[in-house]
Enzyme design. Structure first.
Site, PDB file in Angstrom:
ATOM      1  CD  GLU A 248      -3.084  -0.711   0.105  1.00 25.13           C
ATOM      2  OE1 GLU A 248      -3.959   0.096   0.372  1.00 25.13           O
ATOM      3  OE2 GLU A 248      -3.002  -1.254  -1.013  1.00 25.13           O
TER       4      GLU A 248
ATOM      5  CB  SER B 170      -7.318  -2.261   1.666  1.00 21.16           C
ATOM      6  OG  SER B 170      -6.068  -1.945   2.241  1.00 21.16           O
TER       7      SER B 170
ATOM      8  CG  HIS C  38     -10.833  -3.921  -0.917  1.00 26.44           C
ATOM      9  ND1 HIS C  38     -11.581  -3.398   0.106  1.00 26.44           N
ATOM     10  CD2 HIS C  38      -9.725  -4.444  -0.337  1.00 26.44           C
ATOM     11  CE1 HIS C  38     -10.956  -3.593   1.253  1.00 26.44           C
ATOM     12  NE2 HIS C  38      -9.833  -4.233   1.003  1.00 26.44           N
TER      13      HIS C  38
ATOM     14  CG  ASN D 157     -11.153  -1.228   4.870  1.00 32.91           C
ATOM     15  OD1 ASN D 157     -11.531  -2.255   5.415  1.00 32.91           O
ATOM     16  ND2 ASN D 157     -10.111  -1.199   4.063  1.00 32.91           N
TER      17      ASN D 157
END
Length: 738
Positions: A416, A443, A464, A514
């Site tokens: 990430e 993410s 995702h 998330n």
């Protein structure tokens, strides 16, 4: 001879009628009103025909039947709501009569006077198993594809067509309750061990074995219709039952926290039904089924976990007019645990995969993740050695991007980090064929920002996955500002191919899942800071219906990831965007104490060596002055968890991130286990009424902070008496086009 749309009837020289259920245009047989009409006519036909000595019912498809059709389930709710408007005093009675139709049909099979045998191949679930249990004989194939279950409790109801009564009269009460209250699937051999199946045979012997049962003189009378019948174990009033029944409600409450009316109704049906004659027992079951169907939980769970999930899985959000993609080969870049797991589920779907990493050693190490998963599946009998070897042969590790020149789709699953992802995007696009799609598994990083590194942003999309990829059934498909319809269609075709359920969301920080998950975790931080004992936080969350407490969940996702996200939010949006107390708590856990979660064996929990179980870190309660447990209202803790998540979901609707309420509901349950009995985040709000939800938000905001303040949209909906499924009707376009 009468002809039927969904069945064929052929009588052999021995007088045995073979009824083959094979619905045209359907991949699986399901019960519809028409199917029940035809089955009723077949019973009458075979009873009236003196040449017919017995009946074998089987399927003309690879599976027997999945149970009731969506249309039938929807019709029940529509019927009840319409009757309630016409005359509330008679609506329940009319619903009772309607739900008794299937019960009566199966009892008609059972008391027809001629022996019926069900020949079960593949999946046999719900109403199909209840029909089979009403037959006098049951033979199942020993194929791995055979799954026998009464899974209704998972969608908010229970087996209401005789299932609770027949299973409890064939198997011992404890096994019957375990099977029905969990909805677990049984293999043919386990079903035989429970006395639900008489024989298990090779697939090619299924029909002959079923016919042989009739030739051997199978009695056309159910055991419970014979004089002197006793349930296994002797029924309710025995010493063994005296041990089981006082404990059963307590065990159920431990597992469900009393949140599932359907599960409790199973206990009531079995306990009461075993004390009365069989036909009266069926009436008891019918009454409870009618009662449960009228609950908010049943309506919401069936809508989200049965209807919406099937609709989304079948491509409800797929753009029209784009041909289905034939995925000949997929590339996965990044052979870490996530990328390796994505390669595994892709190969398991029969699609060849090239797994790319910086060097062959790293790429080969990634393939070893699949080798471990295959070994585990072979060990558990889910795959044969040959199937496992074939799966692994479809994964080709590589360090050469030119191996991606013939793929339809590339999924990037590297660190990430914007710079790392930028380099990968450029390297892949240098060799990616025209028309192929690039998907990022990020993410946290917005897709539109990553797409700026792409020369073809219309072909750039987010896909995702959730960890562990091979178990989690949800996939978030994220649209960047320039993502085209073809990219969305290919992404959804891929998700369908790997048999996961997609939700389509627009681009934002944290996407949908998330954002909601971290609201859940941050509410736990607030409670810790207030002095709520950590054990109480975890237990209240589970009592609210969450599968995992928020502190345990934070350990799983990694506390240092929470720190990274909080710091990233400050960097991008300013210090006012995060609660400084949260950052102080997490900095202390990570920087001072090196407690990063499960991955380094210590977080909010301690993780001793197996077989010892994890336990809350005792020192956590010394961080803040502790309140006394009896001064804290557990109901309020439960409300705070559910309301803060639902409120965040409502914000995503208001911001246009999620546009279809079905996706918010299904995404919240499959993505992080949001209290399934509610039907999901928006069904939770609709279920209590938006006005009541707004009032609850305002009350919580006055006590626990402004993050509970209802949004402008919620206030407007409350004032207008609207619901999410009414205002954002997912079927409006289809109705307008009709």
């Amino acid at each position: 001879m009468t002809t039927y749309t969904n069945f064929t009837v052929e009588t052999d020289a021995d007088g045995i009628a073979l009824v083959t259920w094979d619905m045209p245009g359907k991949s699986m047989n399901v019960f519809t009103s028409e199917v029940m009409d035809e089955l009723n006519a077949i019973i009458d036909q075979t009873v009236a025909d003196s040449a017919v000595k017995g009946v074998v019912i089987t399927s003309g498809k690879s599976s027997f039947s999945g149970g009731a059709d969506l249309s039938m389930i929807k019709a029940m709710f529509t019927f009840y709501n319409e009757e309630k408007v016409k005359d509330p005093s008679t609506a329940s009675q009319k619903l009772f009569d309607l739900v008794g139709r299937m019960t009566g049909l199966f009892r008609k099979v059972e008391t027809s006077g001629k022996p019926w045998v069900s020949a079960i191949n593949g999946t046999c679930m719900g109403g199909a198993l209840e029909m089979s249990l009403a037959c006098h004989g049951r033979v199942a194939s020993n194929a791995k594809s055979v799954k026998i279950a009464l899974p209704e409790v998972k969608v908010g109801i229970f087996p209401g067509a005789g299932g609770t009564q027949r299973v409890a009269r064939l198997a011992d009460a404890q096994s019957a309750l375990q099977m029905m209250t969990t909805g677990q699937s049984l293999t043919a051999s386990r079903a035989k061990a429970m006395n639900l199946i008489h024989q298990v045979v090779e697939p090619d012997q299924l029909i002959s074995a079923a016919k042989q049962m009739i030739k051997d003189g199978l009695k056309p009378v159910a055991p419970w219709d014979e004089k002197g019948f006793k349930a296994p174990g002797g029924g309710i009033w025995t010493p063994a039952a005296a041990q089981l029944w006082p404990a059963a409600p307590a065990i159920l409450r431990r597992e469900t926290a009393g949140n599932y009316p359907g599960a409790l109704a199973i206990l009531k049906c079995v306990y009461e039904g075993l004390q009365v004659p069989f036909d009266m027992a069926l009436k008891i079951e019918q009454r409870y089924f009618t009662q449960v169907l009228q609950t908010t939980e049943a309506f919401s769970m069936i809508r989200s976990l049965f209807i919406s999930m099937q609709e989304l899985g079948k491509g409800a959000r797929r753009p029209a007019g784009i041909a289905k993609t034939e995925l000949k080969k997929v590339g996965v870049v990044g052979a870490g645990f996530m990328g390796a797991s994505i390669a595994y589920v892709t190969a398991a779907a029969g699609i060849p995969v090239t797994l790319i990493d910086r060097d062959m050693e790293a790429a080969t190490k990634g393939k070893s993740v699949s080798e471990g998963l295959v070994k585990d599946s072979v060990g558990k009998g889910r795959l044969t050695q040959d199937e496992g070897a074939a799966l692994l042969s479809r994964i080709t590790p590589s360090a050469d991007y030119t191996d991606l020149t013939d793929v339809n789709l590339v999924i990037e699953a590297v660190f990430e980090d914007r710079d790392v992802k930028k380099a990968v995007i450029e390297a892949v696009e240098a060799v990616l064929p025209q028309g192929a799609i690039f998907a990022s598994n990020t993410s946290t990083l917005p897709i539109s920002g990553l797409a700026k590194n792409s020369k073809r942003p219309a072909d750039f999309i987010g896909v995702h996955f959730f960890s562990p990829v091979e178990k989690m059934m949800l996939t978030e498909v994220i649209l960047g500002k320039e993502t085209g319809d073809k990219a969305l269609a290919v992404a959804l075709d891929y998700v369908a191919a790997i048999r996961k359920t997609p939700i389509v969301v627009n681009d934002t920080r944290g996407f949908f899942v998330n954002r909601c998950v971290f609201r859940y975790i941050h509410e736990a931080y607030d409670m810790l800071i207030e002095g709520v004992p950590p054990a109480m936080i975890e237990n209240a969350a589970k009592m609210a219906g969450m599968p995992v407490g928020p502190l345990s969940l934070n350990d799983e996702v990694a506390i240092d990831l929470s720190q990274k996200i909080l710091k990233g939010t400050v960097a991008d949006l300013g210090e006012a965007a995060v609660d400084p107390r949260h950052l102080a708590l997490i900095n202390r856990m990570v920087d001072e104490l090196d407690r990063r979660g499960r991955k380094n064996g210590k977080g909010f929990y301690d993780y001793p060596a197996k077989p010892a179980k994890k336990s809350l870190w005792p020192e956590l309660k010394t961080f803040y002055p502790q309140k006394k447990a009896d001064e804290i209202d557990v109901e309020v803790l439960k409300q705070r968890f559910l309301v803060t998540i639902a409120l965040e979901a409502a914000r995503t609707i208001e911001e246009g991130i999620v546009t279809d309420p079905r996706e918010a509901d299904v995404g919240s349950i499959l993505g992080f286990g949001f209290a399934p009995y509610t039907g999901g985040v928006l069904s939770y709000i609709d279920g209590m009424g938006v006005q009541n939800f707004v009032a609850l938000c305002e009350k919580l905001a006055s006590l626990y902070g402004p993050h509970f303040k209802p949004t402008a949209l919620l206030k407007e909906m409350a004032a207008n008496g609207e619901t999410f499924y009414g205002r954002f009707d997912p079927y409006a376009d289809a109705r307008a086009a009709a």
